[in-house]
Scaffold this active site. Structure first.
Site, PDB file in Angstrom:
ATOM      1  N   TYR A 120      22.571  19.397  56.612  1.00 37.96           N
ATOM      2  CA  TYR A 120      23.614  19.198  57.151  1.00 37.96           C
ATOM      3  C   TYR A 120      24.543  18.188  56.351  1.00 37.96           C
ATOM      4  O   TYR A 120      25.731  18.014  56.920  1.00 37.96           O
ATOM      5  CB  TYR A 120      23.534  19.219  58.656  1.00 37.96           C
ATOM      6  CG  TYR A 120      22.796  17.723  58.862  1.00 37.96           C
ATOM      7  CD1 TYR A 120      23.326  16.463  59.006  1.00 37.96           C
ATOM      8  CD2 TYR A 120      21.649  17.693  59.498  1.00 37.96           C
ATOM      9  CE1 TYR A 120      22.667  15.127  59.279  1.00 37.96           C
ATOM     10  CE2 TYR A 120      20.947  16.714  59.876  1.00 37.96           C
ATOM     11  CZ  TYR A 120      21.390  15.388  59.754  1.00 37.96           C
ATOM     12  OH  TYR A 120      20.712  14.554  59.794  1.00 37.96           O
ATOM     13  N   GLU A 121      23.810  17.298  55.719  1.00 41.05           N
ATOM     14  CA  GLU A 121      24.500  16.322  55.012  1.00 41.05           C
ATOM     15  C   GLU A 121      25.299  16.667  53.775  1.00 41.05           C
ATOM     16  O   GLU A 121      26.157  16.012  52.980  1.00 41.05           O
ATOM     17  CB  GLU A 121      23.511  14.941  54.647  1.00 41.05           C
ATOM     18  CG  GLU A 121      22.808  14.510  55.646  1.00 41.05           C
ATOM     19  CD  GLU A 121      21.749  13.394  55.118  1.00 41.05           C
ATOM     20  OE1 GLU A 121      22.059  12.437  54.957  1.00 41.05           O
ATOM     21  OE2 GLU A 121      20.784  13.983  54.792  1.00 41.05           O
TER      22      GLU A 121
ATOM     23  N   HIS B 231      17.779   6.387  59.696  1.00 39.94           N
ATOM     24  CA  HIS B 231      16.858   6.602  58.589  1.00 39.94           C
ATOM     25  C   HIS B 231      17.285   5.647  57.824  1.00 39.94           C
ATOM     26  O   HIS B 231      18.164   5.275  57.086  1.00 39.94           O
ATOM     27  CB  HIS B 231      17.414   8.084  57.919  1.00 39.94           C
ATOM     28  CG  HIS B 231      17.033   9.313  58.527  1.00 39.94           C
ATOM     29  ND1 HIS B 231      15.897  10.158  58.153  1.00 39.94           N
ATOM     30  CD2 HIS B 231      17.479   9.664  59.687  1.00 39.94           C
ATOM     31  CE1 HIS B 231      15.774  11.153  58.841  1.00 39.94           C
ATOM     32  NE2 HIS B 231      16.569  11.096  59.678  1.00 39.94           N
TER      33      HIS B 231
ATOM     34  N   MET C 176      16.245  20.137  62.189  1.00 39.78           N
ATOM     35  CA  MET C 176      17.240  20.388  61.206  1.00 39.78           C
ATOM     36  C   MET C 176      16.516  19.937  59.937  1.00 39.78           C
ATOM     37  O   MET C 176      17.316  19.401  59.166  1.00 39.78           O
ATOM     38  CB  MET C 176      18.562  19.570  61.534  1.00 39.78           C
ATOM     39  CG  MET C 176      19.236  20.078  62.843  1.00 39.78           C
ATOM     40  SD  MET C 176      20.547  18.947  63.276  1.00 39.78           S
ATOM     41  CE  MET C 176      20.848  19.242  64.914  1.00 39.78           C
ATOM     42  N   SER C 177      15.347  20.077  59.920  1.00 43.19           N
ATOM     43  CA  SER C 177      14.717  19.553  58.525  1.00 43.19           C
ATOM     44  C   SER C 177      13.521  20.464  58.236  1.00 43.19           C
ATOM     45  O   SER C 177      13.276  21.485  58.912  1.00 43.19           O
ATOM     46  CB  SER C 177      14.324  18.044  58.464  1.00 43.19           C
ATOM     47  OG  SER C 177      13.372  17.795  59.828  1.00 43.19           O
TER      48      SER C 177
ATOM     49  N   SER D 257      13.494  11.138  61.836  1.00 46.20           N
ATOM     50  CA  SER D 257      14.427  10.402  62.741  1.00 46.20           C
ATOM     51  C   SER D 257      13.391   9.479  63.598  1.00 46.20           C
ATOM     52  O   SER D 257      12.536   9.994  64.386  1.00 46.20           O
ATOM     53  CB  SER D 257      15.063  11.280  63.743  1.00 46.20           C
ATOM     54  OG  SER D 257      16.181  11.738  62.922  1.00 46.20           O
TER      55      SER D 257
ATOM     56  N   ALA E  55      12.107  14.738  64.252  1.00 46.36           N
ATOM     57  CA  ALA E  55      12.720  14.874  65.839  1.00 46.36           C
ATOM     58  C   ALA E  55      12.824  16.312  65.971  1.00 46.36           C
ATOM     59  O   ALA E  55      13.472  16.998  65.040  1.00 46.36           O
ATOM     60  CB  ALA E  55      13.636  13.967  65.953  1.00 46.36           C
TER      61      ALA E  55
ATOM     62  N   ASN F  84      14.132  16.019  72.992  1.00 45.36           N
ATOM     63  CA  ASN F  84      15.117  16.482  74.169  1.00 45.36           C
ATOM     64  C   ASN F  84      14.825  17.803  74.550  1.00 45.36           C
ATOM     65  O   ASN F  84      13.887  18.492  73.839  1.00 45.36           O
ATOM     66  CB  ASN F  84      16.445  16.758  73.598  1.00 45.36           C
ATOM     67  CG  ASN F  84      16.516  17.216  72.344  1.00 45.36           C
ATOM     68  OD1 ASN F  84      16.148  17.020  71.173  1.00 45.36           O
ATOM     69  ND2 ASN F  84      17.234  18.410  72.476  1.00 45.36           N
TER      70      ASN F  84
ATOM     71  N   HIS G  46      19.083  16.122  54.615  1.00 47.33           N
ATOM     72  CA  HIS G  46      19.177  17.189  55.294  1.00 47.33           C
ATOM     73  C   HIS G  46      20.209  18.201  54.887  1.00 47.33           C
ATOM     74  O   HIS G  46      21.055  17.676  54.056  1.00 47.33           O
ATOM     75  CB  HIS G  46      19.784  16.841  56.874  1.00 47.33           C
ATOM     76  CG  HIS G  46      18.759  15.686  57.394  1.00 47.33           C
ATOM     77  ND1 HIS G  46      18.795  14.289  57.155  1.00 47.33           N
ATOM     78  CD2 HIS G  46      17.698  16.043  58.260  1.00 47.33           C
ATOM     79  CE1 HIS G  46      17.944  13.828  58.030  1.00 47.33           C
ATOM     80  NE2 HIS G  46      17.114  14.736  58.676  1.00 47.33           N
TER      81      HIS G  46
ATOM     82  N   HIS H 191      22.595  11.933  69.543  1.00 45.96           N
ATOM     83  CA  HIS H 191      21.672  11.313  68.586  1.00 45.96           C
ATOM     84  C   HIS H 191      20.970  10.139  68.934  1.00 45.96           C
ATOM     85  O   HIS H 191      19.673   9.989  68.720  1.00 45.96           O
ATOM     86  CB  HIS H 191      22.554  11.135  67.301  1.00 45.96           C
ATOM     87  CG  HIS H 191      21.745  10.745  66.114  1.00 45.96           C
ATOM     88  ND1 HIS H 191      20.642  11.749  65.576  1.00 45.96           N
ATOM     89  CD2 HIS H 191      21.450   9.395  65.472  1.00 45.96           C
ATOM     90  CE1 HIS H 191      20.185  10.935  64.328  1.00 45.96           C
ATOM     91  NE2 HIS H 191      20.695   9.775  64.624  1.00 45.96           N
TER      92      HIS H 191
HETATM   93  N1  HPA Z   1      18.043  20.985  67.847  1.00 46.35           N
HETATM   94  C1  HPA Z   1      18.050  20.784  66.604  1.00 46.35           C
HETATM   95  N2  HPA Z   1      17.560  19.813  65.955  1.00 46.35           N
HETATM   96  C2  HPA Z   1      17.328  18.680  66.809  1.00 46.35           C
HETATM   97  C3  HPA Z   1      17.256  18.880  68.265  1.00 46.35           C
HETATM   98  C4  HPA Z   1      17.656  20.075  68.768  1.00 46.35           C
HETATM   99  O1  HPA Z   1      17.582  20.144  70.322  1.00 46.35           O
HETATM  100  N3  HPA Z   1      16.649  17.631  68.829  1.00 46.35           N
HETATM  101  C5  HPA Z   1      16.296  16.796  67.657  1.00 46.35           C
HETATM  102  N4  HPA Z   1      16.836  17.483  66.595  1.00 46.35           N
END
Ligand code: HPA
Length: 273
Positions: A86-87, A62, A212-213, A31, A114, A236, A84, A248
């Protein structure tokens, strides 16, 4: 997993129709980090939709292209956009491109993502080189009958991320006067960001960053015996006791500010032996 080799061969067949290169490195751009692909002297590129058995990226931020060419004078194959869990992709599908990169000849793999900073010393825009991982996705790309031609049934995971590459990344950051953390990445299934209670738990179990990857790809690479370096752009701050909202858009924007540092490290690693 026995069907994998046939699928990889079909994908390679499609790539070989327009690219005969021998990549030294595979690169996966996460990302907000896809712009690094623009620095590649492109010899061929493929939309994922044109590659047999390739999943399609659906995440915002992406692009969906496999870019083949030279980066810092080194032959690379780079994914602009990844897959991912989650997709809805399985861990095996999400890591399929790593198999393809390996079959093209890449023996080193660079992953980027990210991630949320769990370590209270991390700030948005920082970069972390991953030294180890915790798999909280509860998925594994190696589930099923093992194909011994691809790798061992029970791969060692004592050092999935190459210590020499970690050292080189840290030395590069020092030489260029910016901070690079070294930490533990926790792989989450997503797509929700975590609750405060979850962030507290992830920190308590030893995590420095959460995303998440990366975990499925790193496992497939370990199985294939590849040398792996991986980086998180901290997007973050996951401070359980003063947690703001995470969006996001914010994550993609913050990744952008880490992209330049990452680019410097990546180029140094590519040319290291
Ligand atoms: N958690 C999970 N995945 C992420 C985060 C997070 O805080 N920030 C960017 N991808």
């Amino acid at each position: 997993m026995q069907h994998l080799r046939g699928q990889v061969e079909e994908t390679i067949g499609a790539i070989r129709q327009s690219w005969a290169g021998e990549p030294t490195w595979g690169i996966v751009l996460g990302s907000g980090l896809g712009r690094l692909a623009e620095e590649i002297d492109t010899e061929a590129e493929f939309a994922y939709a044109d590659l047999p058995h390739f999943p399609r990226s659906t995440a915002a931020g992406h692009a969906s292209r496999l870019v083949c060419g030279q980066l810092a004078g080194v032959s690379v194959v780079a994914m602009q956009g990844r897959f991912h869990l989650y997709e809805g992709w399985s861990a095996e599908q999400a890591s399929f491109p790593v198999r393809v990169m390996h079959a093209l000849g890449a023996r080193s793999l660079l992953l980027s993502n990210a991630a949320g900073g769990l370590n209270p010393q991390y700030e948005v825009g920082d970069v972390m080189v991953i030294e180890d991982q915790i798999n909280l996705m509860f998925r594994n790309p190696l589930i099923g009958v093992n194909d011994d031609e691809l790798g061992p049934r029970f791969p060692d995971m004592s050092a999935p991320y190459c210590p020499q590459l970690i050292d080189k990344a840290l030395a590069t950051a020092r030489a260029n006067d910016f901070l690079c953390h070294r930490g533990v990445y926790v792989g989450m299934l997503g797509p929700t960001y975590e609750t405060r209670a979850e962030y507290r738990m992830l920190r308590a179990i030893g995590g420095d960053a959460a995303g998440m990857s990366t975990v499925p790809e790193a496992i497939a690479a370990a199985h294939a015996g590849m040398r792996v370096a991986a980086f998180s752009a901290i997007t973050n701050a996951c401070s359980p006791d003063m947690l703001g909202e995470t969006t996001h858009e914010e994550v993609v924007q913050a990744a952008d500010s880490a992209a330049e540092k990452l680019s410097t490290i990546v180029k140094a690693l590519l040319t290291a032996n």
